[in-house]
Design an enzyme around this catalytic site. Structure first.
Site, PDB file in Angstrom:
ATOM      1  N   ARG A 169      20.706 -54.267   1.495  1.00 54.10           N
ATOM      2  CA  ARG A 169      20.979 -53.882   2.882  1.00 54.10           C
ATOM      3  C   ARG A 169      22.040 -52.781   2.970  1.00 54.10           C
ATOM      4  O   ARG A 169      22.884 -52.778   3.859  1.00 54.10           O
ATOM      5  CB  ARG A 169      21.392 -55.099   3.710  1.00 54.10           C
ATOM      6  CG  ARG A 169      20.371 -56.220   3.693  1.00 54.10           C
ATOM      7  CD  ARG A 169      19.034 -55.782   4.275  1.00 54.10           C
ATOM      8  NE  ARG A 169      18.056 -56.856   4.112  1.00 54.10           N
ATOM      9  CZ  ARG A 169      17.223 -56.976   3.077  1.00 54.10           C
ATOM     10  NH1 ARG A 169      17.245 -56.057   2.104  1.00 54.10           N
ATOM     11  NH2 ARG A 169      16.366 -57.965   3.003  1.00 54.10           N
ATOM     12  N   CYS A 220      17.643 -60.865  10.978  1.00 55.50           N
ATOM     13  CA  CYS A 220      18.693 -61.673  10.356  1.00 55.50           C
ATOM     14  C   CYS A 220      20.060 -61.094  10.712  1.00 55.50           C
ATOM     15  O   CYS A 220      20.275 -59.888  10.589  1.00 55.50           O
ATOM     16  CB  CYS A 220      18.523 -61.702   8.839  1.00 55.50           C
ATOM     17  SG  CYS A 220      17.119 -62.671   8.286  1.00 55.50           S
ATOM     18  N   GLU A 237      24.958 -58.644   8.800  1.00 57.76           N
ATOM     19  CA  GLU A 237      23.922 -57.666   8.503  1.00 57.76           C
ATOM     20  C   GLU A 237      23.631 -56.830   9.745  1.00 57.76           C
ATOM     21  O   GLU A 237      23.356 -55.636   9.653  1.00 57.76           O
ATOM     22  CB  GLU A 237      22.649 -58.366   8.025  1.00 57.76           C
ATOM     23  CG  GLU A 237      21.515 -57.430   7.680  1.00 57.76           C
ATOM     24  CD  GLU A 237      20.332 -58.151   7.069  1.00 57.76           C
ATOM     25  OE1 GLU A 237      19.185 -57.753   7.365  1.00 57.76           O
ATOM     26  OE2 GLU A 237      20.542 -59.096   6.283  1.00 57.76           O
TER      27      GLU A 237
END
Length: 296
Positions: A166, A218, A289
């Site tokens: 990420r 998420c 995130e």
């Protein structure tokens, strides 16, 4: 050409449907106009926010000191060559992921089947190194086309790209930049098999994630390989936990969902609660995130 809009609503531009108003939005309709972007941003003030489909954003309510930069260029996926590594496809950052995946399947090009069911744009997938089911966008990148006030419009080769879980960055670039396109390398396969794999991945996501809800995806990164943030939140007793109109999903605890009348302060309270309880019970830090936009 650059189009400037005053005070766009971030609630209308993000998949969580939360947030106040930005100072302005600058829509880029051609690559030639990018040279004018730094000057326009300086005149408008505020920090630039590169925004595609808004699927990984949690924005605070109120007036926010940001200027949204969006691309209004229709760069359809195009096959531009073939190397020993595979078939090279060029695609614009504004292209939506489902459109790209559908085109790849029709061409019989494999490598991104795991991303089926992920909303958002190619630019967002590059910027967050989107991944799912063992597939990461960064692994197929051959080069990225970016605009930066430091070096203008340029193609950045794979060796000058930094990506991890990420995370995406450019070596030697410390200021803001706009991803405008990418060259990706895919391997040849059978169109029917690729389509079937994409469908299977989408159906799996649909059964285990709230893909149709007002969500940003998420909200926390998995803290370690093999350690699921969603499982930690679930074990903390927060699956389905609600504060006002916001909740951790009953389907997947790492998804924050807006049940219709949620507010940003309720979302922030839930995130903080999850971090505190997981830290206390498991000694692990949950790192966000989702990208937070606030007044700070």
């Amino acid at each position: 050409m650059l189009k400037v809009l005053e005070g766009p609503s971030l609630a209308e531009r993000t998949t969580l449907r939360l947030g106040g108003r930005a100072l302005a939005e600058v829509r880029v309709t051609s690559r030639d106009a990018l040279d004018d972007l730094p000057g326009v941003l300086q005149c408008l003030g505020g920090s630039p926010l590169m925004l595609g489909c808004g699927s990984n954003i949690l924005a605070a309510d109120g007036e926010l000191p940001v200027v949204v930069v969006s691309l209004d260029m229709d760069d359809a996926p195009t096959i531009v060559g073939e190397t020993a590594e595979g078939v090279v496809v060029r695609v614009g950052a504004a292209t939506r992921l489902p459109r790209l995946l559908g085109q790849l399947a029709s061409w019989g090009l494999a490598g991104l089947e795991g991303l089926a069911g992920i909303p958002g744009s190619v630019g967002g997938a590059v910027a967050m190194n989107a991944g799912s089911y063992g597939c990461e966008f960064g692994t197929v990148l051959r080069s990225v086309e970016v605009f930066s006030p430091d070096f203008g419009l340029a193609d950045v080769p794979h060796e000058n790209i930094e990506y991890a879980y990420r995370h995406f960055g450019l070596k030697g670039c410390h200021g803001w930049f706009v991803v405008t396109g990418a060259d990706i390398v895919l391997r040849r396969g059978e169109s029917a098999a690729i389509t079937a794999a994409m469908r299977a991945n989408y159906l799996k996501k649909k059964s285990t994630q709230p893909v149709l809800a007002r969500s940003a995806g998420c909200v926390f990164r998995n803290p370690a390989p093999g350690v699921s943030a969603g499982r930690l939140i679930d074990q903390a007793g927060l699956r389905g936990k609600r504060i006002g109109g916001m909740a951790f999903s009953e389907v997947h605890a790492n998804f924050l969902v807006n049940e219709g009348a949620g507010r940003s302060d309720e979302a922030f309270e839930l995130l903080q609660l999850a971090q505190e309880i997981v830290k206390r019970r498991h000694g692990m830090d949950l790192t966000l995130e989702v990208k937070i936009l606030s007044w700070l």
